[in-house]
Design a protein around this motif. Structure first.
Motif, PDB file in Angstrom:
ATOM      1  N   VAL A 128      86.313  56.812  61.024  1.00 57.15           N
ATOM      2  CA  VAL A 128      87.737  57.159  61.167  1.00 57.15           C
ATOM      3  C   VAL A 128      88.564  56.405  60.149  1.00 57.15           C
ATOM      4  O   VAL A 128      89.426  56.989  59.477  1.00 57.15           O
ATOM      5  N   PHE A 129      88.298  55.121  60.004  1.00 50.12           N
ATOM      6  CA  PHE A 129      89.134  54.292  59.122  1.00 50.12           C
ATOM      7  C   PHE A 129      88.564  54.151  57.712  1.00 50.12           C
ATOM      8  O   PHE A 129      89.088  53.369  56.916  1.00 50.12           O
ATOM      9  N   ARG A 130      87.510  54.929  57.422  1.00 48.55           N
ATOM     10  CA  ARG A 130      86.885  54.914  56.081  1.00 48.55           C
ATOM     11  C   ARG A 130      86.481  53.505  55.665  1.00 48.55           C
ATOM     12  O   ARG A 130      86.804  53.034  54.578  1.00 48.55           O
ATOM     13  N   LEU A 131      85.845  52.806  56.563  1.00 45.74           N
ATOM     14  CA  LEU A 131      85.394  51.445  56.245  1.00 45.74           C
ATOM     15  C   LEU A 131      84.058  51.525  55.493  1.00 45.74           C
ATOM     16  O   LEU A 131      83.277  52.452  55.740  1.00 45.74           O
ATOM     17  N   PRO A 132      83.758  50.688  54.591  1.00 45.12           N
ATOM     18  CA  PRO A 132      84.516  49.480  54.180  1.00 45.12           C
ATOM     19  C   PRO A 132      85.497  49.723  53.031  1.00 45.12           C
ATOM     20  O   PRO A 132      86.018  48.768  52.472  1.00 45.12           O
ATOM     21  N   ILE A 133      85.721  51.026  52.653  1.00 45.40           N
ATOM     22  CA  ILE A 133      86.650  51.287  51.532  1.00 45.40           C
ATOM     23  C   ILE A 133      88.040  50.766  51.904  1.00 45.40           C
ATOM     24  O   ILE A 133      88.740  50.137  51.105  1.00 45.40           O
ATOM     25  N   ASN A 134      88.414  51.083  53.139  1.00 44.30           N
ATOM     26  CA  ASN A 134      89.745  50.694  53.606  1.00 44.30           C
ATOM     27  C   ASN A 134      89.756  49.198  53.933  1.00 44.30           C
ATOM     28  O   ASN A 134      89.081  48.756  54.869  1.00 44.30           O
TER      29      ASN A 134
END
Lengths: 630, 379
Positions: A128-134
């Motif tokens: 959902v939060f596009r981790l670890p890009i975000n």
């Protein structure tokens, strides 16, 4: 398709459409169930249900539920006993059940409910939060101690969550104090965390991803625990924002100087601190499909007409937009007759004005972190008023209002009148002044209209530049502008000196407008009047003025004609251009159709000898004497 | 079966209006004639007693209004045409509505021509009449389109300005006023004055308008008050203007001046700075004219639409406006208009404005009662 319907509408005139317009009518008992059907709690205030396990033996009642006359009736036919099962068995069942649940086809679509397995939840959140890009979203994994050791994780947004609270009041008790013995035999794991371990003042449980994500993005820290299908949200909002400052656009000499700021909760708090009443209701909604913005609708229950609240809710809920950054956008979405130039809502930065408006039967709309709050419905007269008018002694308040009305007409009409007089009706001014104007215009090569337009355009340039220019060199612009407009233009023979006075007075008049939107209205309409004066002189001005009058009298703000209580006439306390003494403002503004009409007793100055006859005074004195003797 | 105002045979929603608003609108509609040649005409008819003519005419009009109200009060949800249609027959009701529609239409056309010519002769001498009339027409169409509620609200706002303006225009020329100009008091004799007063009821369209707008009044208990106040203020305005005009110009000169009130404004001289206030006059008269013509066009459209039981009146406004523009220029010149005013509208206008509605209402009520008696006898 849209083009077809557009032409269809152009070619058809259907009065029924006009009849459907919302009109505020007196309150009747027709819709008593309004509050039950309309008032919905904010999502994150809903109590999470179904999230806790009941390991003990329990009794389940079965029956049916039906509705009679809008009342829900529960009938219990019998009950049965449910035997308890072990925690491990229950957990296994749960794992099986949730593993069959839809986990979402894409990163944007998480499953509806929180999963039991911590690893699953982490995986979903990372998607959902596009981790670890975000890099803003922080996931902190840790282990809960105590009777049931469990893995857990805290998730929050760096920058909008307060790290001190997270470290000292979430992680420390959960990691270091969870081994302490408590009387927790009857508590489930999540209840133990919520009720015993977390000392935060706002701790809530949620069972859906929607709520969890909203809370994370709103600055809360959300706790996921392995084996538990609910999350615990701890309020940790702590982003940087401007503190409550002084008024920028609605400054007053007499009265409070605090203004709304870019913090939603501070704004609602500023009003609530002024209106200490349990009847003050704040309903919350969220707007925006891409990024949600909090909307608070504040009103005084028992005073405001419920139809107004209902209409505000209806209009706000009907907005389908991806993002709402400011109250100015909400204003455009919900105002009546959006093509007009006259403001139909009052945007203010003064908490005292909002508080007073709420007591009069208006509804306040707070939009996200906007420092401007909307008040609806609004009367045109209140756009010409300031909060200070009410705080001053009534003759002064009335005097200032008269000045403002004159300023309104000057700002609107003075350049147009100048054009009319010089071009069409020179006979109406005394000969000496006429000669003076003629001599001052002798060297000017332009027609009056062009001359006026050049000057008005220059003034608009200065005004716009004054706002955009850095404050360090701001004053310079004033000097440069004054030089250009004043001496240089006259010396060059482009502008007549009299016109400088006309334009300066007009500018002063428009600066007098206490409402920012109204000053724009005046600025725009002034050019219309200049054009009409250039074509037809006085006659043109009057025709346009009449059109404007008709436009204004038929405008509504949330069902209230904006020129009432004068047109249409309604009996109300004198609070339009004339400001009566405070003790004579006995009733609330009638055009709002408030439920409670009277706001003070008919004799609010009961101590005054003028309010009583001699017998009553003597009786009062007698009573006082007796009380003293006792 | 009786039908409510908004679900009547025409089913046109015209909104509900308050006492002050409707009083203001009807008063302005009727009294804006004083800006035009009305004072000049009446000065010829009544000589030095001309200022009494509107007062007597007002009394007669109020008497007729009272009779009308007494007849109509038992059917508060029906206006004149609905009453006639329901009681008598649509065969009578429809032509009556069309006739009234044409009457107001023609009156609006005449007034528009008069105001157009007045604008051209006084403030815009080099502008063609067609342009002035077209500019009037655009505003008038907008007014008619917005409907009764809007018209009444503008009227109540403008009423304050008009009231102050009238007082200024009538008080400031008093420096030229001579009471002896108003003698002999009875003018050309009481009988002549009374006859002209009777004919002058044509200026009081209040009665017919109120009969048409009866169901639109928000609080019908105050209906008589609206009638009384609107007739009183109309008569007072006309009489006051005539009083000052006669006292300043004498009756002989007043009869020769085309727009006496305009001339009165030009005379104003109170020191060097307060002089020649005809620009104020232009404001008052244009505001009054827009309201009068807007209301006339609306009324005409509404009556036409209700005659043919159309659900809406707004689409009618546009073709009517075009027709109006054509009719405005049918008379060759302003003198023809003056002649129509003095030879047709004034001597015979009262037949349409007072006699016809009164007769229709009385006959309708009579037939209703007969029917009621018959039904009782049958049952």
């Amino acid at each position: 398709m849209a083009i077809t319907s557009f032409f269809k509408r152009l070619l058809s005139v259907d009065d029924r459409i006009l009849d459907q317009e919302f009109q505020l009518t007196p309150v009747t008992d027709e819709n008593p169930s309004y509050k039950e059907t309309q008032t919905q709690p904010r999502n994150n205030q809903q109590r999470a249900s179904g999230g806790s396990f009941r390991l003990k033996k329990t009794i389940v009642r079965f029956g049916e539920r039906y509705r009679v006359d809008d009342v829900t009736v529960n009938t219990v036919h019998g009950h049965k006993e449910v035997t308890s099962i072990s925690y491990v068995e229950l957990q296994q069942r749960a794992f099986k059940r949730t593993s069959k649940m839809k986990k979402g086809s894409s990163a944007e679509e998480p499953p509806v409910f929180i999963q039991y397995a911590l690893a699953d939840n982490q995986q979903i959140l990372e998607k959902v939060f596009r981790l670890p890009i975000n890099a803003d979203i922080i996931i902190r994994k840790f282990r809960l101690g105590g009777e049931h050791v469990a893995d857990a994780m805290a998730i929050f947004v760096d920058g909008i969550a307060d790290k001190t609270i997270i470290n000292n009041h979430i992680l420390e008790p959960l990691m270091m104090l969870s081994d302490l013995e408590h009387d927790i035999a009857s508590l489930t794991l999540e209840d133990r965390v919520q009720n015993v371990l977390l000392p935060g003042n706002q701790v809530m449980k949620f069972s859906t991803y929607k709520d969890a994500i909203e809370n994370i993005l709103a600055g809360s820290t959300v706790l996921f625990i392995d084996g538990v299908n609910v999350v615990i949200s701890v309020e940790t909002k702590g982003w940087e924002h401007r503190p409550v400052g002084i008024n920028q656009t609605e400054a007053a000499v007499r009265g409070p100087h605090d203004a709304f700021t870019e913090n939603f909760r501070s704004n609602t708090g500023l009003v609530r601190s002024k209106l200490r009443s349990p009847n003050l209701i704040t309903e919350m909604r969220q707007l925006g499909t891409l990024a949600s913005t909090d909307i608070a609708i504040m009103y005084m229950d028992g005073v405001v007409n419920p139809n107004v609240v209902k209409e505000v809710m209806r209009r706000i809920e009907s907005i389908k937009v991806d993002y709402v950054p400011e109250s100015g956008l909400v204003e455009q979405f919900i105002e009546d007759a959006p093509m007009g130039v006259i403001p139909k809502l009052l945007s203010t930065e003064r908490p005292d004005r909002v508080a007073y408006g709420l007591t009069e039967g208006q509804v306040a709309i707070f939009v996200g972190h906007s420092p401007y709050v909307l008040l609806v419905p609004v009367l045109f007269w209140s756009l010409l008023q300031t909060a200070e008018d009410a705080y001053l002694h009534w003759p002064f308040g009335t005097f200032i209002r008269f000045i403002r009305v004159i300023a309104l007409f000057i700002a609107l009409l003075l350049p147009a009148l100048y054009i009319s007089v010089t071009n069409f009706h020179p006979e109406m001014i005394p000969t000496e002044i006429m000669l003076s104007i003629a001599s001052s215009r002798e060297r000017v090569p332009f027609p009056v209209v062009i001359e006026v337009l050049i000057m008005e355009f220059s003034i608009e340039l200065i005004r716009e530049a004054g706002i955009r220019i850095p404050s360090v060199i701001g004053p310079t612009i004033g000097i440069v502008g004054a030089l250009i407009l004043g001496q240089a233009a006259v010396a060059a023979g482009i502008i007549s000196p009299l016109l400088i006075i006309v334009v300066a007075v007009t500018a002063l008049g428009s600066f007098t407008m206490p409402n920012y939107n109204l000053s724009f209205t005046v600025r725009v309409l002034r050019f219309g009047f200049i054009a009409s004066a250039a074509v037809f002189g006085f006659y043109g001005i009057i025709l346009l003025f009449m059109v404007l009058m008709m436009h204004a009298v038929t405008l509504r703000s949330l069902g209230v004609p904006i020129l009432s209580p004068i047109a249409p006439r309604r009996n109300s306390s004198p609070d339009t251009i004339w400001r009566a003494p405070a003790y004579k403002m006995e009733v609330r503004p009638n055009p709002y159709f408030p439920i409670r009409k009277r706001r003070q007793t008919p004799m609010s100055r009961s101590w005054s000898p003028l309010a009583k006859d001699a017998d009553q005074m003597a009786q009062d004195r007698g009573d006082n004497d007796e009380e003293k003797r006792k | 079966m009786k039908k409510s105002a908004n679900n009547s045979s025409s089913s046109i929603r015209i909104g509900r209006v308050g006492i002050a608003e409707l009083t203001a609108l009807i008063t302005i509609y009727c009294s804006t004639d004083v800006f035009l040649s009305y004072p000049s005409r009446v000065a010829v008819e009544g000589a030095t007693a001309a200022w009494m003519i509107p007062l007597f005419a007002g009394v007669i009009s109020f008497a007729v209004f009272l009779l009308l109200y007494l007849a109509m009060r038992k059917t508060p949800t029906q206006n004149l045409m609905e009453l006639v249609t329901n009681s008598l027959s649509p065969v009578i009701g429809i032509p009556v509505a069309i006739a009234f529609s044409i009457f107001f239409f023609l009156q609006t056309a005449i007034v528009m021509r008069e105001f157009t010519e007045t604008v051209v002769t006084t403030v815009l001498p080099r502008t063609p009449s067609e342009i002035v009339a077209a500019s009037f027409l655009i505003v008038v169409v907008y007014y008619a389109y917005k409907g009764l509620e809007g018209l009444t609200r503008v009227a109540v706002l403008i009423a304050y300005i008009l009231g102050v303006g009238f007082v200024v225009l009538l008080v400031l020329p008093l420096t030229w006023f001579h009471l002896p100009y108003l003698m002999p008091l009875a003018g050309r004799g009481w009988s002549v004055t009374l006859v002209h007063s009777f004919l002058n009821t044509s200026a009081f369209a209040n009665v017919l308008m109120l009969a048409i707008l009866y169901p639109a009044v928000r609080n019908q208990q105050h209906f008589v008050r609206i009638g009384l106040m609107s007739i009183f203020f109309t008569a007072l305005t006309m009489s006051a203007v005539l009083f000052v005009v006669l006292g300043v110009f004498t009756d002989a000169v007043s009869g020769q001046v085309s727009f006496p009130l305009y001339q009165l404004a030009r005379l104003i001289y109170v020191g060097r700075f307060v002089q020649r206030l005809e620009s104020v006059f232009v404001f008052l008269w244009t505001a009054g004219a827009v309201l009068k013509m807007g209301f006339g066009l609306w009324l005409s459209g509404y009556l036409y639409a209700s005659a043919f039981r159309m659900p809406v009146y707004r689409p009618i406004i546009f073709p009517m406006a075009l027709l109006l523009y054509i009719f405005v220029f049918l008379p060759q010149n302003i003198m023809t208009i003056e002649a129509i005013e003095s030879r047709i509208i004034e001597p015979f206008g009262w037949i349409v404005e007072l006699l016809t509605p009164l007769l229709l209402v009385i006959v309708s009520v009579f037939i209703n009662r007969l029917r009621g008696a018959n039904q009782q006898a049958q049952s």
